[in-house]
Write a protein that holds these residues in place. Structure first.
Motif, PDB file in Angstrom:
ATOM      1  N   ARG A  15      30.708 -39.404 -25.804  1.00 43.84           N
ATOM      2  CA  ARG A  15      29.670 -40.426 -25.948  1.00 43.84           C
ATOM      3  C   ARG A  15      29.406 -40.670 -27.421  1.00 43.84           C
ATOM      4  NH1 ARG A  15      25.061 -39.863 -21.402  1.00 43.84           N
ATOM      5  NH2 ARG A  15      26.459 -39.584 -19.645  1.00 43.84           N
ATOM      6  N   GLY A  16      29.008 -41.886 -27.711  1.00 37.71           N
ATOM      7  CA  GLY A  16      28.653 -42.229 -29.077  1.00 37.71           C
ATOM      8  C   GLY A  16      27.398 -43.077 -29.076  1.00 37.71           C
ATOM      9  N   SER A  50      15.065 -53.898 -34.094  1.00 41.16           N
ATOM     10  CA  SER A  50      15.807 -52.638 -34.161  1.00 41.16           C
ATOM     11  C   SER A  50      16.535 -52.503 -32.826  1.00 41.16           C
ATOM     12  CB  SER A  50      14.870 -51.435 -34.320  1.00 41.16           C
ATOM     13  OG  SER A  50      14.112 -51.528 -35.487  1.00 41.16           O
ATOM     14  N   PHE A  51      17.712 -51.886 -32.838  1.00 41.21           N
ATOM     15  CA  PHE A  51      18.417 -51.715 -31.574  1.00 41.21           C
ATOM     16  C   PHE A  51      19.284 -50.471 -31.617  1.00 41.21           C
ATOM     17  CE2 PHE A  51      21.073 -54.515 -34.098  1.00 41.21           C
ATOM     18  CZ  PHE A  51      22.377 -54.094 -33.875  1.00 41.21           C
ATOM     19  N   ALA A  52      19.631 -49.977 -30.425  1.00 44.28           N
ATOM     20  CA  ALA A  52      20.511 -48.817 -30.285  1.00 44.28           C
ATOM     21  C   ALA A  52      21.394 -49.037 -29.070  1.00 44.28           C
ATOM     22  CB  ALA A  52      19.688 -47.539 -30.109  1.00 44.28           C
ATOM     23  N   MET A  53      22.622 -48.523 -29.157  1.00 48.68           N
ATOM     24  CA  MET A  53      23.543 -48.610 -28.027  1.00 48.68           C
ATOM     25  C   MET A  53      24.292 -47.297 -27.883  1.00 48.68           C
ATOM     26  SD  MET A  53      26.647 -51.225 -27.093  1.00 48.68           S
ATOM     27  CE  MET A  53      25.616 -52.525 -26.420  1.00 48.68           C
ATOM     28  N   GLU A  54      24.337 -46.799 -26.650  1.00 44.57           N
ATOM     29  CA  GLU A  54      25.130 -45.618 -26.333  1.00 44.57           C
ATOM     30  C   GLU A  54      26.362 -46.089 -25.571  1.00 44.57           C
ATOM     31  OE1 GLU A  54      24.552 -41.246 -24.302  1.00 44.57           O
ATOM     32  OE2 GLU A  54      23.557 -42.959 -23.372  1.00 44.57           O
ATOM     33  N   GLY A 101      23.828 -58.876 -31.333  1.00 41.31           N
ATOM     34  CA  GLY A 101      23.831 -57.454 -31.662  1.00 41.31           C
ATOM     35  C   GLY A 101      24.912 -56.695 -30.929  1.00 41.31           C
ATOM     36  N   ASP A 102      25.291 -57.176 -29.762  1.00 41.33           N
ATOM     37  CA  ASP A 102      26.300 -56.501 -28.943  1.00 41.33           C
ATOM     38  C   ASP A 102      27.725 -56.817 -29.388  1.00 41.33           C
ATOM     39  OD1 ASP A 102      27.290 -54.938 -26.846  1.00 41.33           O
ATOM     40  OD2 ASP A 102      27.276 -56.623 -25.448  1.00 41.33           O
ATOM     41  N   LEU A 103      27.907 -57.773 -30.274  1.00 38.51           N
ATOM     42  CA  LEU A 103      29.258 -58.192 -30.655  1.00 38.51           C
ATOM     43  C   LEU A 103      30.058 -57.107 -31.357  1.00 38.51           C
ATOM     44  CD1 LEU A 103      28.577 -61.826 -31.881  1.00 38.51           C
ATOM     45  CD2 LEU A 103      29.787 -61.127 -29.805  1.00 38.51           C
ATOM     46  N   ARG A 104      29.405 -56.283 -32.153  1.00 38.78           N
ATOM     47  CA  ARG A 104      30.148 -55.291 -32.951  1.00 38.78           C
ATOM     48  C   ARG A 104      29.520 -53.896 -32.920  1.00 38.78           C
ATOM     49  NH1 ARG A 104      31.904 -58.694 -38.318  1.00 38.78           N
ATOM     50  NH2 ARG A 104      33.019 -60.328 -37.210  1.00 38.78           N
ATOM     51  N   THR A 105      28.757 -53.603 -31.906  1.00 40.15           N
ATOM     52  CA  THR A 105      28.059 -52.321 -31.855  1.00 40.15           C
ATOM     53  C   THR A 105      29.004 -51.137 -31.762  1.00 40.15           C
ATOM     54  OG1 THR A 105      26.284 -53.504 -30.746  1.00 40.15           O
ATOM     55  CG2 THR A 105      26.121 -51.141 -30.765  1.00 40.15           C
ATOM     56  N   SER A 106      30.233 -51.345 -31.308  1.00 34.33           N
ATOM     57  CA  SER A 106      31.183 -50.233 -31.220  1.00 34.33           C
ATOM     58  C   SER A 106      31.776 -49.882 -32.584  1.00 34.33           C
ATOM     59  CB  SER A 106      32.305 -50.572 -30.242  1.00 34.33           C
ATOM     60  OG  SER A 106      33.036 -51.703 -30.702  1.00 34.33           O
ATOM     61  N   GLY A 107      31.689 -50.758 -33.562  1.00 30.70           N
ATOM     62  CA  GLY A 107      32.276 -50.514 -34.882  1.00 30.70           C
ATOM     63  C   GLY A 107      31.842 -49.221 -35.533  1.00 30.70           C
ATOM     64  N   PRO A 108      30.529 -48.919 -35.561  1.00 26.82           N
ATOM     65  CA  PRO A 108      30.106 -47.662 -36.187  1.00 26.82           C
ATOM     66  C   PRO A 108      30.693 -46.434 -35.515  1.00 26.82           C
ATOM     67  CG  PRO A 108      28.233 -49.127 -35.956  1.00 26.82           C
ATOM     68  CD  PRO A 108      29.381 -49.765 -35.216  1.00 26.82           C
ATOM     69  N   LEU A 109      30.863 -46.491 -34.197  1.00 27.27           N
ATOM     70  CA  LEU A 109      31.415 -45.328 -33.493  1.00 27.27           C
ATOM     71  C   LEU A 109      32.867 -45.112 -33.863  1.00 27.27           C
ATOM     72  CD1 LEU A 109      29.806 -45.888 -30.006  1.00 27.27           C
ATOM     73  CD2 LEU A 109      28.946 -44.586 -31.949  1.00 27.27           C
ATOM     74  N   LEU A 146      26.783 -47.715 -22.058  1.00 32.19           N
ATOM     75  CA  LEU A 146      25.950 -46.956 -21.134  1.00 32.19           C
ATOM     76  C   LEU A 146      24.499 -47.422 -21.200  1.00 32.19           C
ATOM     77  CD1 LEU A 146      27.398 -43.388 -21.787  1.00 32.19           C
ATOM     78  CD2 LEU A 146      27.905 -44.926 -19.878  1.00 32.19           C
ATOM     79  N   ASP A 147      23.987 -47.600 -22.411  1.00 32.37           N
ATOM     80  CA  ASP A 147      22.612 -48.043 -22.632  1.00 32.37           C
ATOM     81  C   ASP A 147      22.568 -48.985 -23.816  1.00 32.37           C
ATOM     82  OD1 ASP A 147      20.870 -46.661 -20.766  1.00 32.37           O
ATOM     83  OD2 ASP A 147      21.429 -44.816 -21.802  1.00 32.37           O
TER      84      ASP A 147
END
Length: 145
Positions: free
Chosen positions: A109-110, A126-130, A57-65, A80-81
């Motif tokens: 922040r995103g 389900s997951f979320a990343m800030e 899940g952490d591999l591409r979490t920045s893509g949406p931002l 951050l989280d």
């Protein structure tokens, strides 16, 4: 069969899936979708499978931002989280669909969030990343570093 995986994904195979239809001015669209699985069979231990899902899940979490940003210059990001909710067990060595969406950008922040479904369409996680976003400047700015 089709070629799977990309060279930089280490122990995981990733295959891109089509994103959702872009909705200008809205955050309600899937900006990144991909199928992922461990390259090798994993032991029959739910904890190991959960850890692999955390990493996938952490591999591409920045893509949406990046997709939701107003600007297009290079950016450096720092997590951050990162929170995950496991609704039911899922085998990380079988194909899982990761569906990610932007949830907000502002004040450097995103927030992005996602859901993980198994091949049968059952939601497992389900997951979320800030993340903190900092604009990089200068002629050698590289958005991938």
């Amino acid at each position: 069969g089709p070629e799977t995986g990309t060279p930089g994904d280490g122990p995981f195979e990733l295959v891109d899936a089509p994103p959702g239809e872009r909705r200008p001015g809205s955050l309600d669209w899937s900006s990144d979708r991909y199928w992922a699985r461990a390259r090798r069979a994993l032991p029959d231990d739910p904890g190991i499978h959960a850890c692999a899902i955390v990493a996938m899940g952490d591999l591409r979490t920045s893509g949406p931002l990046l997709a939701a940003r107003a600007g297009d210059g290079p950016v450096r990001m720092t997590s951050l989280d990162y929170a995950l909710w496991f609704h039911r067990p899922a085998p990380a060595d079988a194909w899982l669909l990761f569906d990610l969406r932007p949830a907000g950008n502002g004040g450097a922040r995103g927030l992005s969030y996602g859901v993980v479904h198994d091949a049968g369409g059952v939601q497992a996680v389900s997951f979320a990343m800030e993340l903190m976003l900092r604009v990089r400047s200068g002629p050698t700015a590289d958005p991938t570093t």
